[in-house]
Design an enzyme around this catalytic site. Structure first.
Site, PDB file in Angstrom:
ATOM      1  CE  LYS A  21     -11.960  15.003   6.931  1.00 32.87           C
ATOM      2  NZ  LYS A  21     -10.739  14.713   7.728  1.00 32.87           N
ATOM      3  CB  SER A  38      -7.937  16.025   5.427  1.00 35.45           C
ATOM      4  OG  SER A  38      -8.416  15.371   6.567  1.00 35.45           O
ATOM      5  CB  SER A  77      -7.189  15.704   9.285  1.00 39.73           C
ATOM      6  OG  SER A  77      -6.292  15.333   8.262  1.00 39.73           O
TER       7      SER A  77
END
Lengths: 470, 488, 93
Positions: free
Chosen positions: B77, B152, B176
């Protein structure tokens, strides 16, 4: 109307740890800009702080040396404000659970200045403004600080100066900081207010920021005191504000900038964990606190017969005090040692810093040996003086300059011969004496001392000289 | 029996069926063809990947034994710091920022020979549930690219679900990892707070953030968790994994395991989702688990508690983006203060600004006690409520999200409505517990539904084993490979 | 009730500009969010002591040993503007 000054201090002291408070960068003063930095102390995204164990120990020792109560449980909080010298836009500090609370510093007049708290926090970087451009150096960012917060117990400039000097001495003695104000390792914010003599309620205070010289602290406080008194006398009111002291004009002026209407939004730093200190650890740290200057002064006066003045002159500097104590061990009269130090040694240490670092060639053991020779009557005081000078120049021991024969003393016949020689070769002095000029005999004795290279017993010589002149 | 991709690729490497370089090229070209649709990657690191792959090939050639993750391509990420590789949190304010140090997790994985394919898309600073607050535009759902991947960690979920990464690391502050895993029909593990180092993870809310794996199977999640969970001296809140190797705890037996089901988790959750979770309950019963039904009233305050505390921490964590040391700086200003304000106003997106303002508000003078302090105390009671619950059960079974992947751009403009969809995921972050989301069915339009297994602190072994057993029994029905990416 | 003044104040503390025309919408949005946050005040807290940290860790310390700092080039690498080894913010006219 008579007014009284009411002052309190917030003193920032940089701790003499090897590394910064939350990272392993050096705390060395100076260095090229931004060369004592890492991702943590410039606040790069994603970094985390790790608390330096020594910072906690130093702060606790500072608390113990100032009679504070040490908290078994304490924590780190974030003080949020945005300023270019603060890389994370928050300063990691302690808000409602400081390490040390409720201490005091006792002044020579017996008054106690209460300490509200001592807490640990990180220093900020340095901003340099040139032609409107701002240059930023983070070398100092993250250097550990303790903030020592006093109650508004100070009533005069003299008390203020003594308070700061005492703090400085204590912190240096316990080795937590060099407290060099000119280098900024000790900085004071001074809160000043005035009130009618005898009143017991506090007036509105102003805060003079970042004072880094004891002299200026005194001047700034005097200026601020009269400024406030004038204001009130002329029906005005003191406005609570933060001031900057301008030493060139010796005035204070309001500061603007990061202070305007701040709301620090303190909260526990989620990146750090609770600090817990056991009573055992506190006791172990208490054992590391040396005899403090004012304690030494008392002992020097009562046990060693030094004058108050000499005692505090020596006790003021840890290294000198230790030198004095070693040099006077086992000597008949420690005052002699004190006199040598305050007389001859101090002549070679002009500045405060010289005295603080106390870098001299002669060792305490060497001075001790010299003084013992005096005790044993082996050498006379004036020979000892000149010898000490040579020792201080070269770092050699007393034996290098005073031979066995010198120390053997002078037998009576030799002394008498010298006295007769003195009388023969100084008819003028003899005449003067006969005319009743008592002092004239001194020059004859001086002659004998000179000839005997200081070995003769001056009193005995004088007696014999007088006897032959008559 | 669902064999994990990591082991399968590992075998191919060990048996010289394929070289690490070939494997990496395979994934890189798959990214090239699929990323246009998925927008999973915001940066592809082909050169770094091929260099790393070559190094692994040489080790294999020299006969060195290969660690479980050596030579296996993967992704991170974009809020996990990678030295010399742009790391932006998908925010304009970090445009062009190249970290000068590695996050601890990336140090560990690259040390084991992991091959980084690139950095994946996310909601700006991990603030969002659809990946649509990303400065680079949202990631698409591999099962229907007109739908969001979730957030997210939408980019990782889209990449793993779309087979353009065997696995990836995301971060989970309020769901997330688990929510996008659920949306994309894959496995997402949010470890116990403190199990995985946060050093180098760009902070959103420090006391909630945890890094964890997104994978296609539970076994893969276990392998990656074992590799990244460890004590880290750089992270004061780090505890490590308490010496557990969870892979070895995956054993096909949950007889007598107590599985808790709390009513509150099903409040207002659509029927199809409740139904597929209830089906899972039956599966577990049939496998000999004991179902314990109970109530968790403390959860009622979970959402506001989460938003108050997370935003408070965020408002402080994001203060450092001032245009001075890194990232974006506005072009025109009259003084430093204006430079900082303009930089932040131009650099942050609307949702990030909203959360900074809320966080500042709840910490500001006069409001601290009513919001921040109160929320801290409620956090304490939620922690205690879970502690009590785990006296009566081993794991808690719940839906992961009260909805499935929705159409891009359809996210209700009203922020509150969006916040409400975090209801099933935030309690785990508030209490610092481990939680895993695994596929458990499909909604009417064929989009994946996820269920969540929650364990007591450092009981990753229990939830992974329960998840693994379910997966082995049901994978045929609940897992659907997407049409994208590398097919093995 | 969140007021425009509240928004102006917290925006100032947050170093964010909010355009005059956005101010009303932002005030409304924040008011909704704060109303939502207010629901916690209906929740009863069973006298729990202040929340510390998830794993109740104590005393995570570092030893006081110096590690060489980073090269200045590295430290300044990501800066938008530098000069004389410093981070630099130039005056604009």
């Amino acid at each position: 109307m008579q007014y009284e000054m009411v002052a309190g201090f917030e003193t920032h002291v940089e701790l003499a740890t090897n590394t910064k408070i939350f990272c392993a960068c050096t705390t060395k003063f100076g260095g090229d800009p931004n060369t004592h930095c890492c991702p943590i102390c410039i606040g790069l995204p994603g970094v985390l702080p790790k608390l330096n164990r020594e910072v906690v120990r130093f702060a606790i020792r500072a608390g113990l040396a100032t009679n504070c109560k040490i908290a078994n449980i304490s924590k780190m909080d974030r003080k949020n404000y945005c300023y270019p010298d603060l890389p994370k836009a928050y300063q990691i500090s302690q808000y409602d659970k400081p390490l040390c609370e409720n201490g005091y510093i006792e002044l020579s007049n017996g008054r106690r200045i209460r300490l509200n708290r001592i807490h640990i926090e990180e220093d900020a970087g340095k901003l340099i403004h040139k032609r409107g451009d701002t240059y930023i150096d983070y070398n100092r960012g993250g250097v550990p600080l303790i903030e020592i917060v006093s109650e508004p117990d100070i009533r005069s400039v003299d008390e203020a100066k003594e308070y700061v000097e005492k703090l400085q001495q204590i912190m240096r003695y316990i080795g937590v900081s060099d407290c060099r104000m000119q280098e900024g390792s000790m900085r004071c914010d001074v809160n000043v207010s005035v009130r009618p003599m005898g009143s017991d309620k506090l007036g509105t205070r102003t805060e003079i920021k970042n004072m880094n010289s004891i002299t200026f602290i005194g001047k700034a406080m005097e200026y601020e005191f009269s400024r406030q008194v004038d204001l009130i006398e002329n029906g005005g009111e003191v406005e609570q504000q933060t001031l900057r002291y301008n030493d060139a004009e010796n005035t204070t002026s309001p500061m603007r900038g990061k202070e305007d209407a701040n709301d620090y939004r303190y909260f526990r730093d989620p990146d750090l964990v609770t600090i817990s200190v056991s009573d055992e650890e506190i006791d172990d740290l208490r054992k590391t606190i040396p005899e403090l200057p004012f304690e030494k002064v008392a002992r020097y006066v009562s046990d060693l017969g030094l004058s108050e003045k000499d005692a505090s002159n020596i006790a003021k500097y840890r290294r000198i005090a230790e030198f004095f104590e070693e040099a006077s061990s086992g000597v008949k009269n420690p005052k002699t040692v004190a006199n040598f130090i305050i007389g001859q040694v101090f002549r070679r240490l002009e500045t405060e810093d010289d005295k603080e670092s106390f870098d001299i060639k002669t060792t305490a053991a060497q001075l001790n040996e010299l003084v013992k020779l005096i005790d044993e009557g082996k050498i006379k005081n004036n020979l000892a003086k000149s010898t000490l000078e040579k020792m201080l120049d070269t770092g050699e021991g007393v034996k290098e300059f005073v031979s066995e024969s010198d120390m053997a003393g002078l037998d009576e016949n030799a002394m008498k011969q010298l006295c007769e020689k003195a009388v023969e070769s100084n008819p003028k002095a003899v005449e003067d004496y006969k005319k009743g000029k008592q002092k004239a005999v001194k020059s004859l004795v001086g002659f004998v001392m000179k000839e005997s290279r200081g070995k003769a017993d001056a009193a005995a010589a004088e007696e014999y000289i007088i006897s032959i002149i008559k | 029996m669902a064999e994990g991709i990591i082991k399968r690729l590992g075998k191919m490497l060990d048996e010289k069926e394929i070289s690490c370089t070939e494997l990496t090229e395979k994934y890189l070209s798959a990214i090239e063809s699929s990323n246009g649709d998925l927008n999973a990657y915001v940066k592809v690191t082909s050169d770094e990947a091929l260099t790393a792959a070559k190094a692994v090939d040489e080790k294999i050639a020299s006969g060195e034994s290969r660690g479980a993750l050596a030579g296996i391509p993967m992704t991170l990420k974009d809020n996990i710091s990678t030295k010399g590789i742009e790391t932006t949190c998908c925010s304009k304010i970090l445009e062009g920022y190249k970290p000068i140090y590695n996050a601890t997790v990336w140090n560990k994985l690259s040390g084991e020979g992991a091959v980084l394919l690139g950095k994946t898309n996310m909601d700006e600073f991990a603030m969002g549930s659809s990946c649509e607050t990303s400065y680079f535009g949202g990631a698409a759902n591999p099962h229907d690219i007109t739908c969001v991947a979730g957030g997210s960690s939408g980019g990782v979920a889209s990449a793993v679900g779309g087979n353009i990464a065997p696995y990836g690391l995301g971060s989970d502050t309020g769901g997330s990892i688990r929510q996008p895993a659920s949306f994309c029909g894959i496995v997402g593990l949010k470890p116990t707070y403190g199990a995985v180092s946060r050093y180098g993870l760009i902070a959103y809310a420090s006391s909630f953030d945890q890094i964890g794996p997104l994978t296609t199977t539970v076994e893969d999640a276990a392998i990656v968790y074992d590799a990244i969970s460890d004590y880290d001296p750089m992270d004061s809140t780090s505890r490590g994994n308490c010496g557990k190797n969870v892979l070895s705890s995956l054993k096909n037996d949950i007889k007598g395991m107590k599985i808790g089901v709390a009513d509150e988790y099903f409040d207002g959750v659509p029927d199809d989702i409740c139904q597929s979770v209830e089906n899972a309950v039956k599966v577990y019963e049939s496998l000999g688990a004991e179902i314990v039904r109970f109530k968790l009233p403390a959860l009622k305050s979970a959402l506001p508690v989460y938003y108050i505390l997370a935003c408070a921490e965020a408002s402080s964590n994001l203060g450092r983006y001032d245009g001075i040391r890194y990232g974006y700086r506005t072009a025109n200003y009259n003084d430093i203060n204006e430079m900082v304000c303009k930089t932040r106003s131009e650099g942050f997106g609307a949702e990030v600004k909203r959360r900074i303002l809320l966080g500042t508000y709840v910490l500001s003078a006069g409001y601290y006690d009513a919001y921040y302090k109160k929320a801290q105390n409620l956090r304490g009671s939620i922690v205690n409520a879970f502690a009590d619950a785990f006296k009566d059960c081993d794991v808690i079974l719940a839906p992961t999200v009260p909805n499935t992947a929705f159409k891009k751009g359809s996210a209700i403009s009203d922020p509150i409505q969006t916040y409400l969809t975090d209801i099933c995921t935030v309690p785990v972050n508030i209490a610092g517990l481990p939680g895993i989301s695994i596929p458990c069915g499909f909604d009417g339009s064929g989009m994946p539904i996820g269920m969540q297994l929650i364990g007591d602190k450092f009981c990753e072994d229990k939830i992974l084993n329960a998840a693994w057993v379910y997966e082995n029994t049901m994978c045929g029905e609940v897992f659907k490979p997407s049409s994208y990416g590398v097919s093995l | 009730m969140v007021t425009r003044e509240d928004i102006i104040n917290i925006a100032r503390l947050s170093k964010l500009y909010i355009a005059e025309e956005e101010l009303d919408d932002m005030t409304k949005a924040m008011d909704d969010i704060v109303k939502f946050a207010d629901t916690i005040n209906s929740a009863a807290e069973k006298g729990v002591e202040e929340f510390d940290n998830i794993n109740n860790l104590r005393n995570a310390f570092r030893e006081d040993t110096v590690v060489p700092s980073y090269d200045r080039d590295e430290i300044l690498k990501n800066a938008n503007d530098t000069g004389e080894g410093h981070f630099l913010v130039r005056k604009r006219v």
